[in-house]
Write a protein that holds these residues in place. Structure first.
Motif, mmCIF file in Angstrom:
data_model
loop_
_atom_site.group_PDB
_atom_site.id
_atom_site.type_symbol
_atom_site.label_atom_id
_atom_site.label_comp_id
_atom_site.label_asym_id
_atom_site.label_seq_id
_atom_site.Cartn_x
_atom_site.Cartn_y
_atom_site.Cartn_z
ATOM 1 N N LEU A 57 0.821 -1.203 0.000
ATOM 2 C CA LEU A 57 0.000 0.000 0.000
ATOM 3 C C LEU A 57 0.855 1.253 0.000
ATOM 4 O O LEU A 57 0.497 2.258 -0.614
ATOM 5 C CB LEU A 57 -0.929 0.006 1.214
ATOM 6 C CG LEU A 57 -1.904 -1.167 1.321
ATOM 7 C CD1 LEU A 57 -2.679 -1.095 2.631
ATOM 8 C CD2 LEU A 57 -2.854 -1.176 0.138
ATOM 9 N N GLY A 58 1.969 1.226 0.716
ATOM 10 C CA GLY A 58 2.802 2.409 0.796
ATOM 11 C C GLY A 58 3.971 2.206 1.734
ATOM 12 O O GLY A 58 4.163 1.126 2.307
ATOM 13 N N ARG A 89 -0.890 5.623 1.186
ATOM 14 C CA ARG A 89 0.512 5.241 1.004
ATOM 15 C C ARG A 89 1.487 6.013 1.894
ATOM 16 O O ARG A 89 2.598 5.550 2.134
ATOM 17 C CB ARG A 89 0.918 5.400 -0.459
ATOM 18 C CG ARG A 89 0.892 6.810 -0.996
ATOM 19 C CD ARG A 89 1.299 6.814 -2.474
ATOM 20 N NE ARG A 89 1.339 8.154 -3.057
ATOM 21 C CZ ARG A 89 0.316 8.756 -3.622
ATOM 22 N NH1 ARG A 89 -0.865 8.145 -3.656
ATOM 23 N NH2 ARG A 89 0.434 9.964 -4.138
ATOM 24 N N TYR A 90 1.109 7.210 2.350
ATOM 25 C CA TYR A 90 1.951 7.995 3.257
ATOM 26 C C TYR A 90 1.128 8.419 4.465
ATOM 27 O O TYR A 90 -0.109 8.300 4.472
ATOM 28 C CB TYR A 90 2.495 9.255 2.565
ATOM 29 C CG TYR A 90 3.323 9.008 1.336
ATOM 30 C CD1 TYR A 90 4.324 8.035 1.319
ATOM 31 C CD2 TYR A 90 3.118 9.753 0.179
ATOM 32 C CE1 TYR A 90 5.089 7.812 0.184
ATOM 33 C CE2 TYR A 90 3.876 9.538 -0.967
ATOM 34 C CZ TYR A 90 4.855 8.556 -0.958
ATOM 35 O OH TYR A 90 5.607 8.331 -2.082
ATOM 36 N N MET A 374 8.350 -2.464 -3.775
ATOM 37 C CA MET A 374 7.968 -1.079 -4.028
ATOM 38 C C MET A 374 8.817 -0.518 -5.166
ATOM 39 O O MET A 374 10.035 -0.737 -5.225
ATOM 40 C CB MET A 374 8.173 -0.240 -2.764
ATOM 41 C CG MET A 374 7.400 -0.736 -1.549
ATOM 42 S SD MET A 374 5.643 -0.327 -1.641
ATOM 43 C CE MET A 374 5.718 1.438 -1.334
#
Length: 424
Positions: A57-58, A89-90, A374
């Motif tokens: 997801l992040g 994601r953040y 990632m």
């Protein structure tokens, strides 16, 4: 001023000096004096209705404590804060935050909402011993209580994982009537009602309280911190010692814990293993192996050896050891797959190729298998550090292959956003 002479002139200068000092002192006090700053939520409590797509997801700077799939809670030196997009994601702008000065944050826990009268709370332990419970829906303080000091300095490094995932001495435990927040310090053990902040009970240190853990309805405390020990059991609601104690060796490993060493389902020692899945402890043949994990009511055995299939898994009855299912990492090198976490609904494995696999602990059936590489990560391997799993979410702290406690954060962590957030 030129027309004022003699003693009147000096008196006026003295008065101006006093006013200036008072004003300066007021500014210093506002900046440095003891303070609590509460920033409450400006919108309604989120209610996510769609599960995130499985996969990475992040990447986060901070280790998140997932609260009921609604919020992510983070720790800082003097602050607890939350954001309201658990799959983003953040980190996002704070949904709410709570800050204390000059105290430092030592630990954070989230008791299960169902056991706190339906009110989700996040409880922080501070360097002055105060417990502060925050209503996760609003960010307002729900209650405050006194307890023993668990530390004087924030232990969280850059990510805060030691504060929110493995808070030393700060536990939660389910009681017959609700849920307690338990502080275990050198001075003793204190239990507080998680819904109200009322003191349930307190007792001087009954042994090695700093190595205590919780199981259903009980706090378990080794009577010694080193050497052969006895695990002494205390009723979580009343503090009453139970009749049965467990003889153990110096190594005590809680198993199947919800977070850290809280709400565990079993324990393994050099002399045997026990499970609390049905109340009172029962000898657990299926948990005796040093590579055994506990996922809900299933023992997961990950045997090591010289065979090609060194990471095949076997699901067993934890009490009898009877085999329920077997699984092997078909399609990946099984010697690279390692268990990184278990929950009542997931057995999570990560391969060297960074494939995340989730199994159903009841059946051994694969639920998901997905890459968590990632795009912007360095083209090199990382070491798996602390891991936390909740519901469909899993967060993995990624370290350098040579990480050592004495390293700086830049040397210790894989990237400046070291926490991988994924869904299964």
């Amino acid at each position: 001023m030129r027309r004022i002479t003699g003693w009147k002139k000096y008196a006026l200068w003295a008065a101006l000096g006093v006013v200036t000092l008072a004003a300066s002192g007021g500014v210093v006090w506002r900046v440095l004096g003891p303070a609590e700053v509460v920033t409450t939520a400006a919108s309604a409590y989120p209610n996510p209705s769609v599960s995130p797509t499985p996969g990475a997801l992040g990447a986060l700077v901070n280790s998140p404590l997932i609260v009921d799939d609604h919020l992510r809670v983070y720790a800082a030196k003097r602050q607890i804060q939350a954001d309201d997009q658990p799959a983003y994601r953040y980190e996002t702008s704070p949904y709410w935050s709570y800050r204390r000065w000059p105290q430092q944050l030592i630990g954070v826990v989230h008791p299960p909402t169902a056991s706190t009268s339906g009110v989700p709370v996040v409880v922080g332990s501070w360097s002055d011993g105060k417990l502060t419970a925050i209503d996760a829906r609003s960010g307002r303080v729900a209650w405050e209580a006194a307890a023993d000091v668990l530390g004087t300095e924030y232990p969280g490094r850059r990510t805060g994982s030691a504060v929110v995932w493995t808070p030393a001495g700060l536990l939660t435990g389910v009681t017959k009537a609700g849920l307690g927040v338990v502080v275990t310090a050198k001075e003793g053990v204190t239990a507080t009602d998680a819904a109200t902040g009322a003191r349930l009970w307190s007792t001087p240190a009954p042994g090695c309280a700093t190595q205590a853990f919780t199981v259903p309805n009980e706090v378990v405390v080794p009577d010694r911190c080193d050497g052969p020990t006895v695990l002494r059991r205390f009723d979580l609601s009343t503090g009453t010692p139970t009749d049965l104690s467990i003889e153990a060796a110096k190594t005590v490993t809680p198993l199947g814990c919800r977070v850290g060493v809280s709400e565990c389902g079993g324990v393994r020692t050099h002399t045997g293993a026990w499970t609390w899945s049905e109340g009172a402890p029962k000898p657990a043949e299926g948990l005796r192996g040093e590579t055994a994990w506990l996922a809900g009511t299933t023992a997961i055995d990950a045997p090591l050896g010289d065979t090609a299939d060194t990471r095949a898994l076997t699901g067993k009855d934890p009490v009898t050891g009877a085999v329920r299912w077997t699984w092997s990492a078909v399609g990946d090198d099984p010697s690279d797959a390692q268990i990184i976490a278990t929950t009542p609904t997931r057995v999570l494995l990560l391969t060297r190729a960074r494939t995340l696999i989730a199994l159903d602990p009841a059946t051994g059936r694969e639920l998901t298998r997905v890459s968590v590489l990632m795009d912007h990560d360095p083209d090199k391997q990382y070491a798996v550090g602390p891991v936390a799993a909740s519901g469909v979410y899993v967060a993995i702290e990624r370290l350098t292959l040579t990480a050592a406690e004495a390293d700086t954060d830049d040397e210790y962590y894989f990237t400046n956003r070291p926490v991988l957030l994924a869904a299964t």
